[in-house]
Design an enzyme around this catalytic site. Sequence first.
Site, short mmCIF file in Angstrom:
data_model
loop_
_atom_site.label_atom_id
_atom_site.label_comp_id
_atom_site.label_asym_id
_atom_site.label_seq_id
_atom_site.Cartn_x
_atom_site.Cartn_y
_atom_site.Cartn_z
N THR A 170 0.88 -1.17 0.00
CA THR A 170 0.00 0.00 0.00
C THR A 170 0.90 1.21 0.00
O THR A 170 1.99 1.19 0.58
CB THR A 170 -0.92 0.06 1.24
OG1 THR A 170 -1.88 -0.98 1.16
CG2 THR A 170 -1.65 1.39 1.37
N ARG A 198 -12.87 -8.18 -2.94
CA ARG A 198 -12.53 -7.81 -1.55
C ARG A 198 -12.06 -6.35 -1.52
O ARG A 198 -11.28 -5.91 -2.35
CB ARG A 198 -11.44 -8.74 -1.03
CG ARG A 198 -10.91 -8.37 0.37
CD ARG A 198 -9.68 -7.50 0.31
NE ARG A 198 -9.06 -7.34 1.61
CZ ARG A 198 -8.09 -6.46 1.86
NH1 ARG A 198 -7.64 -5.68 0.90
NH2 ARG A 198 -7.57 -6.36 3.06
N VAL A 199 -12.57 -5.61 -0.56
CA VAL A 199 -12.12 -4.23 -0.38
C VAL A 199 -11.55 -4.09 1.02
O VAL A 199 -12.18 -4.53 1.99
CB VAL A 199 -13.29 -3.24 -0.59
CG1 VAL A 199 -12.83 -1.80 -0.35
CG2 VAL A 199 -13.86 -3.38 -2.00
N GLY A 200 -10.38 -3.50 1.11
CA GLY A 200 -9.74 -3.34 2.42
C GLY A 200 -10.02 -1.96 3.01
O GLY A 200 -11.00 -1.30 2.66
N ASP A 201 -9.15 -1.54 3.89
CA ASP A 201 -9.33 -0.25 4.57
C ASP A 201 -8.93 0.95 3.71
O ASP A 201 -9.47 2.05 3.88
CB ASP A 201 -8.49 -0.23 5.86
CG ASP A 201 -7.00 -0.40 5.54
OD1 ASP A 201 -6.66 -1.29 4.73
OD2 ASP A 201 -6.18 0.34 6.11
N GLY A 221 -1.54 -1.86 6.46
CA GLY A 221 -1.51 -2.98 7.39
C GLY A 221 -2.65 -3.93 7.13
O GLY A 221 -3.19 -3.96 6.02
N GLY A 223 -5.81 -4.93 6.53
CA GLY A 223 -6.94 -4.09 6.13
C GLY A 223 -8.23 -4.39 6.86
O GLY A 223 -8.96 -3.46 7.24
N1 ASP Z 1 -4.25 -2.21 4.13
C1 ASP Z 1 -4.12 -2.77 2.82
C2 ASP Z 1 -5.35 -3.55 2.49
O1 ASP Z 1 -5.76 -4.34 3.25
C3 ASP Z 1 -2.92 -3.65 2.66
C4 ASP Z 1 -1.67 -3.14 3.31
O2 ASP Z 1 -1.54 -1.98 3.62
O3 ASP Z 1 -0.76 -3.93 3.52
O4 ASP Z 1 -5.91 -3.41 1.45
#
Ligand code: ASP
Length: 305
Positions: A170, A198-201, A221, A223
């Site tokens: 990220t 899938r959608v993360g943070d 991190g 997500g």
């Molecule tokens: N936070 C990101 C996500 O889950 C991945 C990452 O930052 O490592 O999409």
Amino acid sequence: MTRPVIAIHGGAGTLSRAELDGARERELLAALEAALAAGADVLERRGSSLDAVERAVRVLEDSPLFNAGRGAVFTAAGTVECDACIMHGPTLAAGAVAAVHGVRNPVSLARLVMERSRHVFLAGDGAERFARDQGVELMPASYFHTDSRWQALQRVRAGAKASDGERHGTVGAVALDDAGALAAATSTGGITGKLPGRVGDSPIVGAGTYANTSVAVSASGDGEVFLRCNAAYRVAALTELVRLTPRLAARRTLLEVKRAGGRGGLIVLGADGTVAMPFTTEGMYRGVRAAGAASRLGIFRGPPR
Ligand code: ASP
């Protein structure tokens, strides 16, 4: 007039110290420096923090080294799906996209959503249609193919536990311009082997990205955990409502993330130009540059160089 500052990250969850050889480290640091320089150049010409974060993130998206844009990780289906968000502190204007294919610079698409649509968030097919209507640059699947990411997917498919550096990434930026306006942006390919859709943070306002008049925040991190913790907004609330410093607010938030089972890092910039970049992973690719000062870059623990 405030002193402009920009800080960036290229993901929490780096390769381990042992995995990172000197040549690779120099390559990563050079890419971080190029992104910082692009953002700082905007600020030094008295441009806006919004332009600065977009410029810096675009440079990181164009690099194959980071998990965003060109270097994005693969989904379980072997495709690349990107998420991004941008936010302007003074107005709380925000734009985001999720699960988009083929867009060279998802952060710029997010900005177009913010400025040229009635919406904040567009996902999937609709976001791609909007991208075509807006004439944004689209790339073939081959552009997003990096061997190391492909190998990481094969290891995940074979049931191996990918290292933090393989799984994650990220990129993000936070900036303060000379008019005192804060802005934040985050862009990601998500996590290796994620289910399509899938959608993360990262693209979620308040989870992976947030900016108001007190702070600008970009996260990286686990997500799913950052999402559940409303991590980016939590930093803002702790700063604005509880009056913690950006550093303490960020640390407290990472503690909450840890309690919920996650690890990662945050870059936080306060309205007075204070920068905090704490992380709970082995490392976080990061850098900061104030107007007229040299860049400070870091990967592992210890103050940025
Ligand atoms: N936070 C990101 C996500 O889950 C991945 C990452 O930052 O490592 O999409």
